[in-house]
Design a protein around this motif. Structure first.
Motif: not given
Lengths: 338, 397
Positions: A266-267, A269-270, A273-274, A308-312, A315, A318-319, A322, B267, B270, B274
């Motif tokens: 999703p991240m 893709r977004e 998209f942007k 994606k994963g368990s780490h930050e 994410y 992604y921020l 964006m 998470k 987010i 998305a």
């Protein structure tokens, strides 16, 4: 068996920790000083040795190879080691090195944006011309990404062949040691054997791709050298008669994952998209600087880091991305349309 | 009057609005009563770090105000987060977290009691579940009454009737207290209905608002900016806000959304954001310090608080003080003070969306709401809150 060696040099892109509060404040998206330092470290720790090993093979063993060097890598290399640029030029003249076209930022733009893909390829080609006066004619996209519709773009930019992945599904029993026709008969395809590819007999030639970000088995290469071919020689020695049709994008897997999977969460893709949303407005504004910024954001490294994963980290990235794209969006609104 | 306050510690990201409220209250209370504070130290210590007691006979928090009485602050390092509730799906992890918190609470209580022993006091003034065991023990040992100030309950944090050990602890703590301070009538009703607390024991004292910095309004985006601020936990309704945003964007593209805060749902939110493809018009800031939050109020055009259960909602009051129109959950206490606020049930996404759109499209209505709320807030200072609490102290003693 003839071996056809390809080496791929590229540089990862990392954006700054661009916060929500940086939007509209004309803050930089990349820390160029940190990027330069990162390249310097990479060069001293790894790449210098790689170049030296390659030049040694070229000078002592009549070695031949094709090189894809991303534009951002070349920019940095020209700054800290101009002598390497000169030496590459010498071996190109001796027809021991062949320079391949590609994307400027080791980009995934080919998967989702014709305009940015074209921009990336053209910019890379222009850099090769400015550094060595050479117009590349064979194209290698990021990890061999390719689809039929790339042909018209690449042909238009002066390419007559591309390298992509030889996948069982598309080969339908055929072997990779031949030159294939693309959807355009004047545009040829050379195939990199996929690791799951099962060759019945020993192939007459084989493309071997090495990414310099990974360990390169120099000793093995040296012991196996027996008058290797250049890619251009393969194209002139072999006649293409069969088609290799690729209606949907394919590429070599990276870390065991299908390359297109790097654009599917999703991240990712977004972000795409942007980018595409901005691209439309950008093309109408004809603002070259912003086009280059947007194309830089299509670098493969961003999409890998968005896994994606368990780490930050994914994410957070992604921020940041964006926020950067929003900052571009706001700056675009202030530009007049062409 | 000597009051021993058992507090959550100075404002930090670990105690959120609770820390801000108690800090403001203690500052004002110290002007009229002799206040001794034993509180959780602001620490990012890991679970393995050994607990220590640090005595501070100082006025460090109160340097800028006139303090009439001596003040003692005793900081105790603890690993108990005021809001440890995590959406853990693994039952083993739930048990592990639970037992760690229980053990930390026991250690914290032992140290609080140790720190309290040499002190002389007439009354114990305790805040929330982390101080209840100490308050009960002090009552039994010294026969001193205690008042329990409840800022949030297990019912709010878990958004269900969990009947966990914390729920039971809160019920026992409220039952044994001389008086229980609720921060809103909404919350008093929760105490009565779900915890069975006698109405006569509950006194409603709303929170207040302090002097907030005034900075010039900052317009970064061409669109209207709708703000959500809070911990990203089920209680605060961040997923509801995401749905509200999607509904508004479908009808009113000229809108942007920003979610400030962090928490175990970040998470997931987010990814949901998305996935919803909100055209890049939904932003996350992550955890913010107070200055950045105030900056965000300045940048925003409307504040939305769709909490599932919000005892008060200090951010809503702050937002109103920053001249923002507010749309709040009916399951919140702040609307009892912000009488001009628009409200909707937290589950009614459509009602929220409609009210927000209507306000954004009607600047006159916004101005009217802002002015009315500001008038109401002008009367609700932390000084007044402290006066009401001090009056209650007198009733109990």
């Amino acid at each position: 068996m003839k071996s056809v060696y390809l080496f791929c040099f590229h540089l990862e892109e990392s954006v700054t920790a661009f916060s929500f509060f940086d939007i509209g404040k004309q803050q930089p998206y990349w820390d160029e000083v940190a990027q330069a330092k990162k390249f310097e470290t990479q060069y001293q720790d790894r790449d210098q040795h790689t170049w030296q090993s390659l030049f040694l093979l070229l000078s002592q063993h009549n070695f031949k190879a094709a090189l894809y060097i991303s534009g951002n890598y070349l920019e940095r290399l020209a700054q800290i080691s101009p002598e390497t640029i000169t030496e590459i030029g010498l071996y190109v003249k001796k027809k021991q090195l062949l320079l391949l076209g590609g994307t400027y930022h080791f980009s995934l733009a080919g998967l989702f944006s014709e305009a940015l893909f074209t921009l990336e390829v053209k910019r890379h080609k222009d850099l090769l011309i400015s550094l060595w006066g050479i117009k590349p004619t064979i194209f290698l996209n990021t990890y061999g990404l390719y689809k039929d519709t790339d042909v018209s773009i690449l042909s238009h930019l002066g390419f007559d062949a591309a390298i992509t992945a030889g996948l069982n599904w598309h080969l339908a029993g055929r072997t990779t040691d031949q030159v294939f026709l693309s959807i355009n008969k004047n545009f040829k395809l050379l195939l990199l054997p996929h690791e799951t590819f099962h060759q019945v007999d020993e192939p007459s030639f084989e493309l071997q791709l090495y990414h310099t970000s990974e360990e390169i088995p120099w000793e093995k290469i040296q012991s196996a050298i027996s008058s290797p071919w250049l890619l251009s020689e393969v194209l002139s020695f072999r006649t293409a008669s069969e088609f290799y049709r690729v209606p949907q994008a394919i590429g070599l897997p990276y870390k065991g994952q299908d390359l297109v999977s790097y654009t599917e969460n999703p991240m990712q893709r977004e972000i795409i998209f942007k980018i595409k949303y901005l691209e439309e407005r950008l093309l109408r504004s004809e603002n070259e600087m912003t086009q280059l910024i947007l194309s830089r954001l299509t670098a493969f490294s961003h999409f890998v880091q968005l896994q994606k994963g368990s780490h930050e980290a994914p994410y957070e990235l992604y921020l940041y991305l964006m926020n950067i794209l929003t900052d571009i969006e706001i700056s675009l609104l202030k530009l007049p349309l062409a | 009057m000597k009051v021993l306050m058992l507090g959550p510690g100075e404002p930090s990201i670990f105690n959120s609005g609770l820390g801000v409220a108690v800090d403001q209250i203690s500052q004002e209370l110290s002007k009229s009563v002799e206040l001794q504070i034993i509180q959780a130290a602001t620490t990012e210590s890991s679970v393995s770090e050994s607990s220590t007691i640090a005595f501070k006979k100082s006025k460090h928090v109160f340097d800028e105000i006139s303090v009439q009485q001596d003040l003692t602050i005793i900081d105790i390092k603890t690993n108990i987060p005021a809001y440890f509730y995590a959406n853990l799906s693994d039952q083993k992890a739930v048990v592990a977290v639970d037992s760690t918190v229980k053990k930390s609470l026991e250690d914290f209580t032992v140290q609080m009691l140790h720190a309290a022993h040499p002190l002389a006091f007439d009354l114990v003034y305790a805040h929330d579940w982390t101080t209840i065991l100490t308050a009960i023990a002090l009552k039994k040992e010294f026969n001193k009454p205690y008042i329990l100030h409840i800022h949030s309950l297990d019912f709010d944090r878990t958004t269900t009737l969990s009947h966990s050990w914390i729920f039971e602890l809160e019920r026992e703590g409220m039952q044994l207290a001389e008086k229980v301070i609720a921060v809103s009538h909404y919350h008093a009703e929760v105490m009565r209905k779900h915890y069975g607390i006698d109405s006569n024991k509950i006194v409603v004292i709303h929170h207040g608002v302090g002097d907030l910095p005034k900075v010039k309004k900052e317009k970064v985006f061409p669109e209207d900016l709708v703000l959500f601020a809070g911990r990203l936990t089920g209680q605060k309704g961040p997923a509801i806000f995401l749905e509200i945003a999607a509904m508004i964007l479908a009808e009113r593209p000229n809108t942007r959304f920003v979610m400030a805060g962090s928490g175990e749902l970040l998470k997931q939110l987010i990814e949901s954001g998305a996935n919803s493809q909100l055209s890049g018009k939904f932003h996350f800031t992550g955890q913010l310090d107070q200055d950045k939050l105030f900056q965000l109020y300045q940048m925003s055009d409307l504040y939305c608080m769709p909490s599932v259960s919000e005892p008060f909602g200090l951010t809503a009051v702050e937002a109103a003080a920053f001249d923002l129109p507010v749309v709040l959950s009916k399951q919140s206490g702040a609307s009892e003070i912000l009488t001009a606020a628009k409200t909707a049930n937290h589950w009614d996404i459509e009602a929220f969306a409609k009210k927000i759109i209507k306000l954004l499209d009607d600047p006159k209505a916004c101005t009217s709401m802002v002015e009315k709320n500001k008038t109401a807030l002008a009367e609700r200072t932390w000084g007044k809150v402290a006066q009401e609490i001090a009056s209650l102290f007198k009733v109990v003693i």
